[in-house]
Motif scaffolding. Structure first.
Motif, PDB file in Angstrom:
ATOM      1  N   VAL A 174       0.837  -1.202   0.000  1.00 45.03           N
ATOM      2  CA  VAL A 174       0.000   0.000   0.000  1.00 45.03           C
ATOM      3  C   VAL A 174       0.871   1.251   0.000  1.00 45.03           C
ATOM      4  N   LEU A 175       1.904   1.267   0.824  1.00 43.29           N
ATOM      5  CA  LEU A 175       2.736   2.462   0.949  1.00 43.29           C
ATOM      6  C   LEU A 175       3.710   2.641  -0.213  1.00 43.29           C
ATOM      7  N   ALA A 176       3.883   1.632  -1.061  1.00 42.27           N
ATOM      8  CA  ALA A 176       4.775   1.761  -2.212  1.00 42.27           C
ATOM      9  C   ALA A 176       4.315   2.887  -3.137  1.00 42.27           C
ATOM     10  N   GLY A 177       3.034   3.113  -3.221  1.00 39.98           N
ATOM     11  CA  GLY A 177       2.494   4.183  -4.059  1.00 39.98           C
ATOM     12  C   GLY A 177       2.223   5.466  -3.305  1.00 39.98           C
ATOM     13  N   LEU A 178       2.586   5.509  -2.037  1.00 39.81           N
ATOM     14  CA  LEU A 178       2.345   6.695  -1.211  1.00 39.81           C
ATOM     15  C   LEU A 178       3.665   7.126  -0.554  1.00 39.81           C
ATOM     16  N   PRO A 179       4.517   7.843  -1.293  1.00 41.19           N
ATOM     17  CA  PRO A 179       5.863   8.136  -0.794  1.00 41.19           C
ATOM     18  C   PRO A 179       5.920   9.060   0.417  1.00 41.19           C
ATOM     19  N   ARG A 180       4.842   9.790   0.708  1.00 44.96           N
ATOM     20  CA  ARG A 180       4.875  10.696   1.863  1.00 44.96           C
ATOM     21  C   ARG A 180       4.417  10.038   3.161  1.00 44.96           C
ATOM     22  N   TRP A 181       4.221   8.720   3.129  1.00 42.65           N
ATOM     23  CA  TRP A 181       3.815   7.976   4.318  1.00 42.65           C
ATOM     24  C   TRP A 181       4.940   7.052   4.765  1.00 42.65           C
ATOM     25  N   VAL A 182       5.092   6.906   6.083  1.00 41.28           N
ATOM     26  CA  VAL A 182       6.053   5.953   6.641  1.00 41.28           C
ATOM     27  C   VAL A 182       5.310   5.068   7.635  1.00 41.28           C
ATOM     28  N   ALA A 183       5.806   3.853   7.809  1.00 42.88           N
ATOM     29  CA  ALA A 183       5.176   2.890   8.712  1.00 42.88           C
ATOM     30  C   ALA A 183       6.182   2.433   9.747  1.00 42.88           C
ATOM     31  N   ALA A 184       5.687   2.213  10.953  1.00 40.62           N
ATOM     32  CA  ALA A 184       6.492   1.640  12.029  1.00 40.62           C
ATOM     33  C   ALA A 184       5.605   0.669  12.787  1.00 40.62           C
ATOM     34  N   GLU A 185       6.151  -0.482  13.112  1.00 38.45           N
ATOM     35  CA  GLU A 185       5.371  -1.453  13.865  1.00 38.45           C
ATOM     36  C   GLU A 185       5.089  -0.907  15.262  1.00 38.45           C
ATOM     37  N   GLU A 186       3.864  -1.109  15.718  1.00 36.23           N
ATOM     38  CA  GLU A 186       3.481  -0.628  17.039  1.00 36.23           C
ATOM     39  C   GLU A 186       4.332  -1.322  18.099  1.00 36.23           C
ATOM     40  N   ALA A 187       4.813  -0.535  19.048  1.00 32.34           N
ATOM     41  CA  ALA A 187       5.612  -1.077  20.146  1.00 32.34           C
ATOM     42  C   ALA A 187       4.914  -0.768  21.460  1.00 32.34           C
ATOM     43  N   THR A 188       4.940  -1.708  22.356  1.00 32.35           N
ATOM     44  CA  THR A 188       4.366  -1.488  23.685  1.00 32.35           C
ATOM     45  C   THR A 188       5.464  -1.607  24.719  1.00 32.35           C
ATOM     46  N   VAL A 189       5.338  -0.815  25.759  1.00 31.59           N
ATOM     47  CA  VAL A 189       6.309  -0.819  26.847  1.00 31.59           C
ATOM     48  C   VAL A 189       5.549  -1.133  28.127  1.00 31.59           C
ATOM     49  N   PRO A 190       5.945  -2.195  28.843  1.00 29.04           N
ATOM     50  CA  PRO A 190       5.228  -2.522  30.078  1.00 29.04           C
ATOM     51  C   PRO A 190       5.449  -1.445  31.136  1.00 29.04           C
ATOM     52  N   VAL A 191       4.421  -1.170  31.900  1.00 27.80           N
ATOM     53  CA  VAL A 191       4.501  -0.182  32.968  1.00 27.80           C
ATOM     54  C   VAL A 191       5.188  -0.830  34.162  1.00 27.80           C
ATOM     55  N   PRO A 192       6.227  -0.177  34.694  1.00 25.75           N
ATOM     56  CA  PRO A 192       6.908  -0.774  35.841  1.00 25.75           C
ATOM     57  C   PRO A 192       6.023  -0.710  37.092  1.00 25.75           C
ATOM     58  N   SER A 193       6.249  -1.635  37.982  1.00 25.69           N
ATOM     59  CA  SER A 193       5.499  -1.667  39.238  1.00 25.69           C
ATOM     60  C   SER A 193       5.937  -0.499  40.113  1.00 25.69           C
ATOM     61  N   THR A 194       4.960   0.166  40.727  1.00 20.62           N
ATOM     62  CA  THR A 194       5.272   1.269  41.634  1.00 20.62           C
ATOM     63  C   THR A 194       5.215   0.846  43.089  1.00 20.62           C
ATOM     64  N   VAL A 195       4.930  -0.424  43.318  1.00 22.60           N
ATOM     65  CA  VAL A 195       4.857  -0.945  44.683  1.00 22.60           C
ATOM     66  C   VAL A 195       6.280  -1.239  45.151  1.00 22.60           C
ATOM     67  N   PRO A 196       6.707  -0.624  46.269  1.00 21.29           N
ATOM     68  CA  PRO A 196       8.064  -0.904  46.742  1.00 21.29           C
ATOM     69  C   PRO A 196       8.182  -2.334  47.251  1.00 21.29           C
ATOM     70  N   PRO A 197       9.348  -2.945  47.055  1.00 20.07           N
ATOM     71  CA  PRO A 197       9.517  -4.321  47.548  1.00 20.07           C
ATOM     72  C   PRO A 197       9.542  -4.363  49.064  1.00 20.07           C
ATOM     73  N   VAL A 198       9.095  -5.485  49.622  1.00 16.38           N
ATOM     74  CA  VAL A 198       9.108  -5.671  51.077  1.00 16.38           C
ATOM     75  C   VAL A 198      10.512  -6.011  51.514  1.00 16.38           C
ATOM     76  N   ARG A 199      11.009  -5.278  52.482  1.00 20.27           N
ATOM     77  CA  ARG A 199      12.361  -5.548  52.989  1.00 20.27           C
ATOM     78  C   ARG A 199      12.269  -6.470  54.173  1.00 20.27           C
ATOM     79  N   ARG A 200      13.107  -7.474  54.192  1.00 16.20           N
ATOM     80  CA  ARG A 200      13.139  -8.423  55.310  1.00 16.20           C
ATOM     81  C   ARG A 200      14.211  -7.970  56.303  1.00 16.20           C
ATOM     82  N   PRO A 201      13.938  -8.115  57.575  1.00 18.37           N
ATOM     83  CA  PRO A 201      14.964  -7.727  58.557  1.00 18.37           C
ATOM     84  C   PRO A 201      16.191  -8.637  58.430  1.00 18.37           C
TER      85      PRO A 201
END
Length: 77
Positions: free
Chosen positions: A49-76
């Motif tokens: 499709v884009l071969a005939g549309l030189p002003r368009w570019v394509a990039a595969e969608e990328a997802t980034v996982p959201v890091p956990s905001t819960v602090p880890p439990v520290r053991r004494p």
């Protein structure tokens, strides 16, 4: 296997409606913005499709996982 791609219009102003209609006629459009489209399809199909549309570019969608905001439990020591 179908993947999701972001198509971006590199020209000035809004993407031409004729070009957007051509993309919509061939690919499954999931979301749109004035200069971008989120589409689903095969990499080869998008390249065709884009071969005939030189002003368009394509990039595969990328997802980034959201890091956990819960602090880890520290053991004494």
């Amino acid at each position: 296997m179908n993947r999701r791609f972001v198509l971006r219009y590199r020209g000035s102003g809004r993407a031409p409606s004729g070009e957007v209609a051509r993309i919509e006629a061939t690919l499954h459009v999931l979301d749109r913005a004035p200069r971008m489209l989120l589409v689903e399809g095969s990499g080869a199909g998008i390249s065709r499709v884009l071969a005939g549309l030189p002003r368009w570019v394509a990039a595969e969608e990328a997802t980034v996982p959201v890091p956990s905001t819960v602090p880890p439990v520290r053991r004494p020591a």
